[in-house]
Design an enzyme around this catalytic site. Structure first.
Site: not given
Ligand code: NCD
Ligand code: ZN
Length: 342
Positions: A12, A14-16, A40, A94, A131, A169, A217, A245, A249, A261
């Protein structure tokens, strides 16, 4: 002392896009041989075509085995699911409840609307990554996961008993219990949820203060929940595996009147997991959790001879990274584990 483990798998991540992707993607690629990439983005990745073009974009930045999750929406079609099932680079769908977290504005508000899609996914053995939080204002934020399990997930599992579900998560005793008692439900566990309880969101340098860098989150829960998560992660039960996860940011979006988050662990996830397992005397269970169990669940090849070595060495976590001023989880603290080679 050192630890030699098969190249790990992050279930899991996030690479943006843009500068942030350029900064964080090579870090995860240095830590993990396989990763599941979350969809996302803005706009969200809702089609196979979009997922594949995002995958190609990431491959230009750093070499890694990217397995793509597609964002399930109320407009997703059965035909798309058929396409996804056939594509070797798509891992599953997802599910984000509407407005539950960062980038969930296209999420599901009426779960029953996507039941026909679950039926198709069950039939085609396409995994559902969840989620698991409700967002109703009358539900306490610390109860969101528990209530989701009671009100939403229990019904999904009853109606679609063969649907392969990853509860992502997980943060609660109730989630661990649910995974243990439902055959086709597994769970990913982050490093940060093994290392902090919810007090950390209200603590800075041992003083009581709001700490946005520990806000993610699902929000961290009680010490009791954390202990139950550690027990699950180190139990040797293949239903529990690593998913960082890692959610970067920029500093300006964390230290803000509307703080996003997400904890960023992409730089040092392995060091963090090793720290947690070591604290509980369970290092011997780390390789299964990081490198075997997640791959078994998703049917991915287990590397036979590619290792990574962690040494028992001091590792100072940097305060900030890159032009984005990205703040790593546990910045400024010293860990006792560090990647020292292949
Ligand atoms: C994640 C994100 O910033 O993309 N944030 C987080 O707090 N985990 C989104 C997610 O997986 O809930
Ligand atoms: Zn996530």
């Amino acid at each position: 002392m050192s630890l030699h483990i098969l190249q790990p798998f992050d279930a899991h991540l996030h690479l943006r896009t843009g500068n942030m992707a350029e900064l964080v993607t090579p870090m995860s690629a240095a830590q993990f041989a396989d990763v599941i990439v979350m969809p996302n983005l803005n706009p969200p990745i809702t089609t196979v075509d979009h997922a594949i073009s995002y995958r190609n974009y990431l491959l230009e930045i750093a070499k890694c085995n990217y397995h793509m999750a597609i964002y399930l929406t109320e407009s997703t079609t059965v035909e798309e699911i058929q396409l996804a099932a056939k594509n070797p680079f798509i891992i599953g769908y997802k599910l984000y409840p509407l407005n539950a977290t960062t980038g969930s504005q296209s999420g599901i508000s009426d779960i029953k609307k996507v039941y026909p899609l679950f039926e198709k996914m069950e039939k085609l053995k396409v995994p559902l990554l969840v989620h698991g939080e409700v967002t109703r204002s009358d539900v306490d934020i610390f109860d969101r996961e528990k209530v989701f399990i009671e009100e939403i997930l229990t019904d999904i599992v009853q109606k679609f008993p063969k649907l392969r579900i990853t509860l992502e998560h997980i943060t609660t005793a109730e989630a661990v219990e649910f995974v243990l008692s439902n055959e086709n439900v597994v769970a990913s566990i982050t490093a940060h949820h093994l290392l902090i309880n919810r007090n950390a969101i209200f603590t800075v340098d041992e003083k009581t203060a709001l700490n946005p860098h520990n806000f993610c989150l699902p929000v961290a829960k009680t010490e009791r929940d954390r202990n139950i998560l550690i027990k699950a992660a180190t139990s040797g039960n293949p239903k529990f595996f690593a998913g960082t996860d890692s959610a970067p940011h920029p500093l300006s979006r964390k230290e803000s009147s509307c703080g996003c988050a997400g904890c960023f662990t992409g730089l040092h996830a392995l060091e963090l997991y090793a720290t947690a397992f070591y604290q509980f005397g369970k290092l011997a269970k780390l390789e299964d959790f990081l490198s075997i169990f997640g791959r078994l669940h998703y049917g991915l090849e287990i590397p036979s001879n590619d290792y990574i070595t962690l040494g028992y060495e001091k590792y100072l976590i940097p305060e900030k990274l890159g032009e984005e001023n990205l703040v790593p989880f546990m910045y400024g603290q010293i860990l006792n584990w560090k990647i020292i080679g292949e």
